[in-house]
Design a protein around this motif. Structure first.
Motif, PDB file in Angstrom:
ATOM      1  N   UNK A 154     -39.150  -1.139   0.746  1.00 46.94           N
ATOM      2  CA  UNK A 154     -39.291   0.186  -0.116  1.00 46.94           C
ATOM      3  C   UNK A 154     -38.138   0.924  -0.133  1.00 46.94           C
ATOM      4  N   UNK A 155     -37.236   0.949   0.968  1.00 44.95           N
ATOM      5  CA  UNK A 155     -35.967   1.839   0.912  1.00 44.95           C
ATOM      6  C   UNK A 155     -34.972   1.107  -0.030  1.00 44.95           C
ATOM      7  N   UNK A 156     -35.126  -0.308   0.093  1.00 38.64           N
ATOM      8  CA  UNK A 156     -33.813  -0.954  -0.738  1.00 38.64           C
ATOM      9  C   UNK A 156     -34.277  -0.851  -2.304  1.00 38.64           C
ATOM     10  N   UNK A 157     -35.555  -1.069  -2.568  1.00 37.94           N
ATOM     11  CA  UNK A 157     -36.054  -0.715  -4.068  1.00 37.94           C
ATOM     12  C   UNK A 157     -35.636   0.595  -4.465  1.00 37.94           C
ATOM     13  N   UNK A 158     -35.867   1.600  -3.517  1.00 38.86           N
ATOM     14  CA  UNK A 158     -35.522   3.000  -3.858  1.00 38.86           C
ATOM     15  C   UNK A 158     -33.998   3.114  -4.419  1.00 38.86           C
ATOM     16  N   UNK A 159     -33.223   2.411  -3.416  1.00 35.35           N
ATOM     17  CA  UNK A 159     -31.912   2.621  -3.670  1.00 35.35           C
ATOM     18  C   UNK A 159     -31.455   1.661  -4.917  1.00 35.35           C
ATOM     19  N   UNK A 160     -32.108   0.515  -5.247  1.00 33.80           N
ATOM     20  CA  UNK A 160     -31.714  -0.296  -6.284  1.00 33.80           C
ATOM     21  C   UNK A 160     -32.077   0.419  -7.533  1.00 33.80           C
ATOM     22  N   UNK A 161     -33.171   0.838  -7.676  1.00 34.87           N
ATOM     23  CA  UNK A 161     -33.517   1.535  -8.979  1.00 34.87           C
ATOM     24  C   UNK A 161     -33.253   3.112  -9.127  1.00 34.87           C
ATOM     25  N   UNK A 190     -30.639   5.006  -6.737  1.00 35.88           N
ATOM     26  CA  UNK A 190     -29.347   5.425  -6.509  1.00 35.88           C
ATOM     27  C   UNK A 190     -28.067   4.516  -6.692  1.00 35.88           C
ATOM     28  N   UNK A 191     -28.338   3.221  -6.974  1.00 41.06           N
ATOM     29  CA  UNK A 191     -27.079   2.697  -6.936  1.00 41.06           C
ATOM     30  C   UNK A 191     -26.336   2.774  -8.321  1.00 41.06           C
ATOM     31  N   UNK A 192     -25.058   2.595  -8.258  1.00 44.52           N
ATOM     32  CA  UNK A 192     -24.350   2.662  -9.497  1.00 44.52           C
ATOM     33  C   UNK A 192     -24.232   1.486 -10.069  1.00 44.52           C
ATOM     34  N   UNK A 193     -24.454   1.321 -11.593  1.00 37.62           N
ATOM     35  CA  UNK A 193     -24.762   0.230 -12.058  1.00 37.62           C
ATOM     36  C   UNK A 193     -23.416   0.116 -13.121  1.00 37.62           C
ATOM     37  N   UNK A 194     -22.399  -0.847 -12.724  1.00 38.05           N
ATOM     38  CA  UNK A 194     -21.193  -1.083 -13.628  1.00 38.05           C
ATOM     39  C   UNK A 194     -21.398  -1.212 -15.162  1.00 38.05           C
ATOM     40  N   UNK A 195     -22.608  -2.098 -15.461  1.00 36.13           N
ATOM     41  CA  UNK A 195     -22.820  -2.236 -16.779  1.00 36.13           C
ATOM     42  C   UNK A 195     -23.326  -1.282 -17.592  1.00 36.13           C
ATOM     43  N   UNK A 196     -23.637  -0.407 -17.131  1.00 36.07           N
ATOM     44  CA  UNK A 196     -24.347   0.999 -17.671  1.00 36.07           C
ATOM     45  C   UNK A 196     -23.539   2.133 -17.466  1.00 36.07           C
ATOM     46  N   UNK A 197     -22.288   2.152 -17.385  1.00 35.80           N
ATOM     47  CA  UNK A 197     -21.345   3.169 -17.160  1.00 35.80           C
ATOM     48  C   UNK A 197     -21.492   4.040 -15.791  1.00 35.80           C
ATOM     49  N   UNK A 198     -21.716   3.200 -14.717  1.00 38.60           N
ATOM     50  CA  UNK A 198     -21.426   3.589 -13.345  1.00 38.60           C
ATOM     51  C   UNK A 198     -22.411   4.780 -13.057  1.00 38.60           C
ATOM     52  N   UNK A 236     -26.789   5.496 -11.884  1.00 40.02           N
ATOM     53  CA  UNK A 236     -28.029   4.680 -11.580  1.00 40.02           C
ATOM     54  C   UNK A 236     -28.944   4.214 -12.674  1.00 40.02           C
ATOM     55  N   UNK A 237     -29.648   3.244 -12.506  1.00 37.94           N
ATOM     56  CA  UNK A 237     -30.662   2.704 -13.695  1.00 37.94           C
ATOM     57  C   UNK A 237     -31.469   3.553 -14.108  1.00 37.94           C
ATOM     58  N   UNK A 238     -32.191   4.594 -13.198  1.00 40.74           N
ATOM     59  CA  UNK A 238     -33.198   5.519 -13.390  1.00 40.74           C
ATOM     60  C   UNK A 238     -32.404   6.740 -14.266  1.00 40.74           C
ATOM     61  N   UNK A 239     -31.363   7.002 -13.946  1.00 39.13           N
ATOM     62  CA  UNK A 239     -30.439   8.029 -14.822  1.00 39.13           C
ATOM     63  C   UNK A 239     -30.404   7.646 -16.207  1.00 39.13           C
ATOM     64  N   UNK A 240     -29.744   6.568 -16.239  1.00 41.45           N
ATOM     65  CA  UNK A 240     -29.527   5.714 -17.296  1.00 41.45           C
ATOM     66  C   UNK A 240     -30.699   5.808 -18.369  1.00 41.45           C
ATOM     67  N   UNK A 241     -31.862   5.397 -17.814  1.00 47.60           N
ATOM     68  CA  UNK A 241     -33.316   5.322 -18.485  1.00 47.60           C
ATOM     69  C   UNK A 241     -33.793   6.546 -18.928  1.00 47.60           C
ATOM     70  N   UNK A 242     -33.581   7.350 -18.127  1.00 45.64           N
ATOM     71  CA  UNK A 242     -33.924   8.969 -18.634  1.00 45.64           C
ATOM     72  C   UNK A 242     -33.166   9.576 -19.819  1.00 45.64           C
ATOM     73  N   UNK A 243     -31.808   9.291 -19.439  1.00 48.82           N
ATOM     74  CA  UNK A 243     -30.804   9.570 -20.759  1.00 48.82           C
ATOM     75  C   UNK A 243     -31.194   8.975 -22.052  1.00 48.82           C
ATOM     76  N   UNK A 244     -31.604   7.506 -21.788  1.00 45.58           N
ATOM     77  CA  UNK A 244     -31.920   7.124 -23.060  1.00 45.58           C
ATOM     78  C   UNK A 244     -33.213   7.531 -23.682  1.00 45.58           C
TER      79      UNK A 244
END
Length: 71
Positions: free
Chosen positions: A31-38, A40-48, A50-58
């Motif tokens: 559960x902790x890893x999934x929370x981090x992965x979705x 908090x982690x910075x994803x290089x392919x989407x501008x460094x 977190x995926x959830x922030x990118x999705x929200x902005x989209x």
């Protein structure tokens, strides 16, 4: 068939944490890893960002009302 995400999960969490003593330990760590992965982690392919922030902005950009002007 394992996807790259599954391999990353096993490499980063499951294998280094061995030996797991209880199923509860694995469940909490997962559960902790999934929370981090979705969230908090910075994803290089989407501008460094977190995926959830990118999705929200989209969705915020794609759902803005279109302003039209008439002359």
């Amino acid at each position: 068939m394992l996807t790259p995400r599954h391999c990353l999960f096993k490499t980063e969490l499951i294998k280094p944490g061995r030996p797991w003593k209880t199923l509860s330990q694995i469940e909490l760590a997962t559960a902790e890893w999934i929370d981090w992965y979705c969230h908090r982690r910075l994803h290089g392919e989407i501008g460094h960002v977190p995926p959830v922030e990118y999705e929200t902005n989209h969705y915020m950009q794609s759902t803005k009302p279109q302003v039209t002007t008439t002359i």
